[in-house]
Structures are given as C-alpha cells and as structure tokens.
Design a protein around this motif. Structure first.
Motif, short mmCIF file in Angstrom:
data_model
loop_
_atom_site.label_atom_id
_atom_site.label_comp_id
_atom_site.label_asym_id
_atom_site.label_seq_id
_atom_site.Cartn_x
_atom_site.Cartn_y
_atom_site.Cartn_z
N SER A 169 0.74 -1.32 0.00
CA SER A 169 0.04 0.08 0.00
C SER A 169 0.97 1.29 -0.06
O SER A 169 1.97 1.26 0.53
CB SER A 169 -0.87 -0.13 1.37
OG SER A 169 -1.56 -1.19 1.27
N GLU A 228 -2.87 5.09 1.96
CA GLU A 228 -3.77 4.30 1.71
C GLU A 228 -3.96 3.27 2.86
O GLU A 228 -4.50 2.35 3.14
CB GLU A 228 -3.70 3.41 0.57
CG GLU A 228 -3.71 4.28 -0.72
CD GLU A 228 -3.47 3.80 -2.05
OE1 GLU A 228 -2.80 2.41 -1.93
OE2 GLU A 228 -3.89 4.37 -3.03
N THR A 262 -4.45 1.73 6.49
CA THR A 262 -5.53 2.11 7.30
C THR A 262 -5.21 1.04 8.57
O THR A 262 -5.19 -0.24 8.42
CB THR A 262 -6.98 1.66 6.76
OG1 THR A 262 -7.16 2.51 5.52
CG2 THR A 262 -8.14 2.14 7.80
N LYS A 319 -9.59 3.83 11.87
CA LYS A 319 -10.81 3.58 12.16
C LYS A 319 -11.02 3.22 13.56
O LYS A 319 -9.96 2.45 13.95
CB LYS A 319 -11.64 2.41 11.41
CG LYS A 319 -11.98 3.11 10.00
CD LYS A 319 -12.91 3.88 9.71
CE LYS A 319 -13.38 3.90 8.18
NZ LYS A 319 -14.43 4.93 8.04
N GLU A 374 -14.84 -6.46 8.49
CA GLU A 374 -15.84 -6.57 7.17
C GLU A 374 -16.63 -5.24 6.68
O GLU A 374 -16.63 -5.16 5.41
CB GLU A 374 -16.88 -7.53 7.47
CG GLU A 374 -16.47 -8.87 7.64
CD GLU A 374 -17.61 -10.00 8.24
OE1 GLU A 374 -18.74 -9.19 8.39
OE2 GLU A 374 -17.20 -11.18 8.14
N GLN A 375 -16.88 -4.17 7.66
CA GLN A 375 -17.41 -3.09 7.23
C GLN A 375 -16.46 -1.90 6.82
O GLN A 375 -16.88 -0.94 6.14
CB GLN A 375 -18.15 -2.46 8.55
CG GLN A 375 -19.42 -3.09 9.00
CD GLN A 375 -20.37 -2.21 9.70
OE1 GLN A 375 -20.11 -1.22 10.03
NE2 GLN A 375 -21.37 -2.99 10.16
N MET A 376 -15.12 -2.22 6.74
CA MET A 376 -14.16 -1.32 6.50
C MET A 376 -13.67 -1.74 4.98
O MET A 376 -13.75 -2.97 4.59
CB MET A 376 -12.77 -1.43 7.34
CG MET A 376 -12.78 -0.81 8.82
SD MET A 376 -11.59 -1.17 9.87
CE MET A 376 -10.16 -0.35 8.99
N ASP A 377 -13.49 -0.59 4.22
CA ASP A 377 -12.94 -0.87 2.70
C ASP A 377 -11.63 -1.56 2.71
O ASP A 377 -11.29 -2.36 1.99
CB ASP A 377 -12.80 0.35 2.30
CG ASP A 377 -14.38 1.28 1.97
OD1 ASP A 377 -15.09 0.46 2.04
OD2 ASP A 377 -14.15 2.46 1.87
N LYS A 378 -11.01 -1.32 3.85
CA LYS A 378 -9.33 -1.65 3.75
C LYS A 378 -8.90 -1.78 5.16
O LYS A 378 -9.14 -0.74 5.96
CB LYS A 378 -8.64 -0.86 2.88
CG LYS A 378 -7.10 -1.41 2.83
CD LYS A 378 -6.47 -0.39 1.81
CE LYS A 378 -4.92 -0.65 1.72
NZ LYS A 378 -4.61 -1.90 1.50
N CYS A 379 -8.17 -2.66 5.71
CA CYS A 379 -7.75 -2.85 7.08
C CYS A 379 -6.41 -3.73 6.90
O CYS A 379 -6.39 -4.75 6.66
CB CYS A 379 -8.56 -3.45 7.80
SG CYS A 379 -7.98 -3.79 9.59
#
Length: 520
Positions: free
Chosen positions: A74, A78, A80, A118, A247-252
C-alpha cells in the motif's frame, strides 16, 4: 590519507541538504570537524516549516515496517489501522481515562505520519461521550456499541474449526443463537440467548501448527472459550465486534489493540481466536498501558475520573485567582481554566512510557504538583500563550505605525542570531520536530513479538524541554525593541525564530488533543 576525498565528497553531497555544510576540517586525532552554515540552515528550515501545510513528514516504508506483506503493498496514505479499545467503558476510573487519552494521542500520531485510522470503542455510553467531548476526542468510528454484531458467524466457524476441543454435547442439534439484543445498556453478556454448548478452541495446538516464533504469545494461553455456563463470553463478544468492524471497512492493514496491562493475557486469546477463525486476518499488534496510582493523596479512597478533574479544575482556578485577582469569573475564564485543566491531566497521563505505572499527586490545595509532571501542562500552555501574546503585540504595533510590517523571509539576515541560546532552541526543537513525530510510530509493527512500541511519551517531554529552554531565553532577551534601523533586523530574525517555535509548539499540543492557549 582519506581526508581530502571525504571532505570533497561531503561538501558536494551536502549542497541539497537542509543543513548545508560550511566547512570540513580535521584535528590531530583524525576526527572530522563538520561546521554548518547557520544562517542558511536557519533560513532553509524555518522557511520550509512555516510553508508546510502538513505538519509532519510521512514515514517511509522501511521506517515503519519490519514485518510486512500486504502492508508494503500500500501507499502510505492508503494504509488503514483499526484501533480497538475494549476497556474504556464509562471512563469512571483513572485507568480508563488514561486509556482514552492514550487512544486519542496514538490516533493523532498515526494521522500525522500519513496513516488512516478507524476506531472501535466498546461499551461507549453517555459518560464516555461526555469525556470524549471534554478531551476533544472526535474520530471516525467503524462500529459503535449500539450496532449489532453477528455472534452466530463466529460460533459457527468455531464449531467447525480443526482446533475445537471435543466435549460432551448437552444438545447437539440446538446450538444457534435466537437473539443478540442486549437487555442491559452496559454489558453484552446479558444477551438473551438460548443455552449454548460449551465451545472451546485449543490455542496450544494452533500455535504448534504455525511458524510463530516461540515466546511471542504467553505459554499459558491454553484454551480459548467462546461459551461458558450456557452463555457467551467476553472473548466471543470482542471477536464478533472486530470481525464486523473489519468486514465493514474498505481496507484494514493492521489491528492495534489498546488495553490495560492486566488484560493483556485475555487480549492475546482474542488475537489467536481471530487468527484461527478469520481467513486473511490482518496483522494484530498490542499496546499495553499500566495502572494509575496515587503518589500523595488527602483522600482515604481512590479518586474517580470526575473527582480527579474537579480537583485539578479547582487548583487551576485558585492559581488563576491568585495571579489575576477577582476578574477570574464568567464563561470565558471557565473555558480557559477548563482547557488548562485538560492539558494538565493529559500531560500527567502521557509523560511516562505506556506500560509504566502513572503515579499522581492528588493532594489538595494550590501547592499541588511538587514534581514537574503535575505542572507540566500549565507550564507549556503558559509559554505557548506567551508567544501568541508577543505576536499580538507586534501586530498591534504594526497597525499603530510603531513598526513596519514583518519583511519576507528572503529579506531576513539570520546571521544576526548570534546567541547560543537561539541556536540551541533551533537545533534541539525546530530542526528535529518532524523526526520526533516520526519516531513515535516507527515501531508500530515490531520486528519480533506482538507488542508495539509507540512513543506516546515523546511529544510531552519534547514540549516540556522546549518550554524550559524558551522560558530561559525569553527571560533575558528583549524581543520587541525600539524602532531603530540598527535594531530592527535582529528583531525580525528573532521574530521568525519565535514564529517557528510557536508553530512546533501548537502542532505538538494538537497532537495531544489540546487547544493551544492564545493569551496570558
């Protein structure tokens, strides 16, 4: 024999450096003596600092990552980090307050170094939100407490896991959750569920089957319990919450657990449980923080967060009345004292390395804080206000026609800054500011083990050192001089020096979540 070659190479390569080399000599002991061009260094660094829109340089890949695969794929902005804070609760204890203050500072440091975050804050309620507002705690949540988590998903994975321990089943067919609504506002464990089979995973077996280095996890971990006495465990609640967050995050790219030292063992079980059940689980690291105790106290029992705040607020108000008299009243003064109180509390809780115990002086009266840690916040805020007031006076003098406007940087002769105190302020606080901020997160991902080493004590100590040096310099240096042609050039150079110091001081306070004081 190599001196001339080294000298030529150093002089050539230093031309684009922030600190250009003025000359290179050698002594009889074959040491290289490198002299900087102070005037050019002043101008280059201060100009760059005051023009920067982003206060802190971004960390490079090699500086922040020692153990990476997906992390390296990344770009810096970008990446997270999911910051998981399971134990701040209602923020009634001083230990919970320390956890909340640490979380705020960690997130600000990650942001300053180009990382996105997050936040997953379990058990947040009205009391927690009140303290978040007071502490200027305002971040992007991925999942709040009141949102539902799918416990059944984790339970189903655990039932079919190869690491499940065999046991007698009381009811093999009836093992699904009927409800996940909580019947209490403060505890997930009161969920109305149908009686569950005992469900346990073998952590030892998992560790033996992986390539994890010996000693990374506690050797006594043994088993990970998902159900107990027919109900769900806190381990299951946190795992379900974290899985839903990811699951709710675009990227972790990484999960950072911030937990009290006494709950580190339990958090390792949650870490391993997620690794066993969630495919492609991001890298997990842990930050543990110590307890908060009393070094000196008039009370017979431990103070809670509300009582600690009231104690410090009263002491700040009493000190203000002694200094400024009966004018200390009204909403404006209350806001100022509130800001000073929050700054004081944060410095007290952040001065130490996270895993160390914080010992507070909780004695009553205005003579509190015989140690520097108890007065540090107010001392830093005072020096920040002192600089802000200086520039207000200068700008008013310009408006009144006493001084001409501050010239542009190109017109400033920094060779007039001849005092060693001026160079010391610059060399120890202005020049390395970005490096200090960068150094706080370079060990976010440890090369060995699961415990991150975030330098959450560094900014506080940096600001205290800066304030001490600034106070000493300010006490013997008259900055705003008479409007004479022979005095103004030196005054302008000093104003730019102090402007840069004010910049790094306010940025440092912002990293702590403290609003800088603007007037004495």
């Amino acid at each position: 024999q190599e001196f001339l070659h080294l000298k030529e190479k150093l002089m050539e390569e230093s031309k684009p450096w922030t600190c250009p080399v003025k000359k290179v000599t050698s002594d009889p002991y074959n040491s290289l003596l490198i002299s900087l061009d102070r005037s050019l260094t002043y101008k280059s660094v201060i100009s760059s600092l005051l023009k920067s829109e982003v206060p802190c340089a971004k960390v490079s890949k090699n500086e922040i990552e020692n153990d990476t695969q997906k992390w390296n794929d990344s770009k810096p902005l970008e990446r997270t980090v999911l910051v998981h804070v399971p134990d701040c609760g209602d923020c009634k204890t001083l230990e919970q307050l320390r956890g909340l203050v640490l979380t705020q500072h960690v997130i600000n440091l990650l942001h300053a170094n180009g990382l996105k975050t997050k936040l997953s804050l379990l058990n947040s309620d009205a009391d927690t939100q009140k303290w978040q507002e007071l502490l200027n705690f305002n971040f992007d949540y991925v999942l709040r407490r009141e949102e539902k988590c799918d416990f059944e998903n984790i339970l189903d994975r655990a039932r079919h896991s190869e690491y499940r321990l065999s046991h007698k089943k009381s009811n093999e067919e009836d093992h699904s959750l009927l409800h996940t609504e909580t019947t209490s506002e403060s505890d997930h464990n009161t969920a109305d569920v149908k009686k569950l089979d005992k469900l346990v995973l073998d952590a030892e077996k998992y560790l033996a089957s992986t390539s994890t280095d010996s000693g990374v996890y506690d050797k006594n971990l043994g088993k990970v319990h998902f159900t107990e006495k027919g109900g769900i465990t806190d381990t299951l609640i946190q795992m379900s919450h974290l899985q839903t967050c990811i699951e709710q995050m675009d990227k972790c790219d990484c999960v950072l657990h911030i937990v009290p030292d006494k709950k580190g063992f339990q958090q390792q079980k949650i870490d391993l449980g997620l690794q066993m059940l969630v495919e492609g689980m991001p890298k997990q690291v842990h930050m543990l923080y110590g307890s908060v105790t009393e070094r000196k106290s008039a009370a017979t029992q431990k103070l809670n967060t509300e009582e600690f705040y009231s104690l410090r607020f009263g002491q700040m108000k009493e000190a203000s009345v002694m200094k400024y008299g009966e004018c200390v009243k009204g909403p404006g003064w209350n806001k100022t004292i509130e800001n000073l109180t929050v700054a004081s509390m944060k410095f007290e809780l952040l001065l130490n390395v996270p895993r160390n115990i914080v010992k507070l002086d909780l004695s009553e009266g205005n003579d509190f804080g015989g140690g520097v840690d108890n007065r540090a916040g107010a001392f830093v805020m005072y020096n920040c206000a002192r600089l802000a007031t200086l520039f207000k006076h200068f700008n008013k003098a310009v408006d009144d026609g006493t001084y001409p406007p501050l010239p542009s940087m190109d017109c400033i002769d920094f060779s007039l800054l001849r005092e060693e105190d001026e160079w010391s302020l610059f060399f120890h606080y202005i020049l390395p500011f970005h490096d200090v901020v960068r150094s706080t997160v370079t060990e976010l991902l440890p090369s060995k083990g699961i415990y991150t080493k975030l330098g959450t004590h560094k900014i506080c100590n940096y600001l205290i050192g800066l304030s001490r040096s600034l106070s000493s310099y300010y006490s013997h240096t008259h900055v705003l001089v008479e409007n004479r042609p022979n005095l103004l050039p030196t005054m302008y150079a000093r104003l730019y020096l102090l402007k840069a110091l004010h910049f790094v001081m306010t940025e440092g306070l912002h990293l702590l979540g403290v609003t800088p004081a603007t007037q004495l």
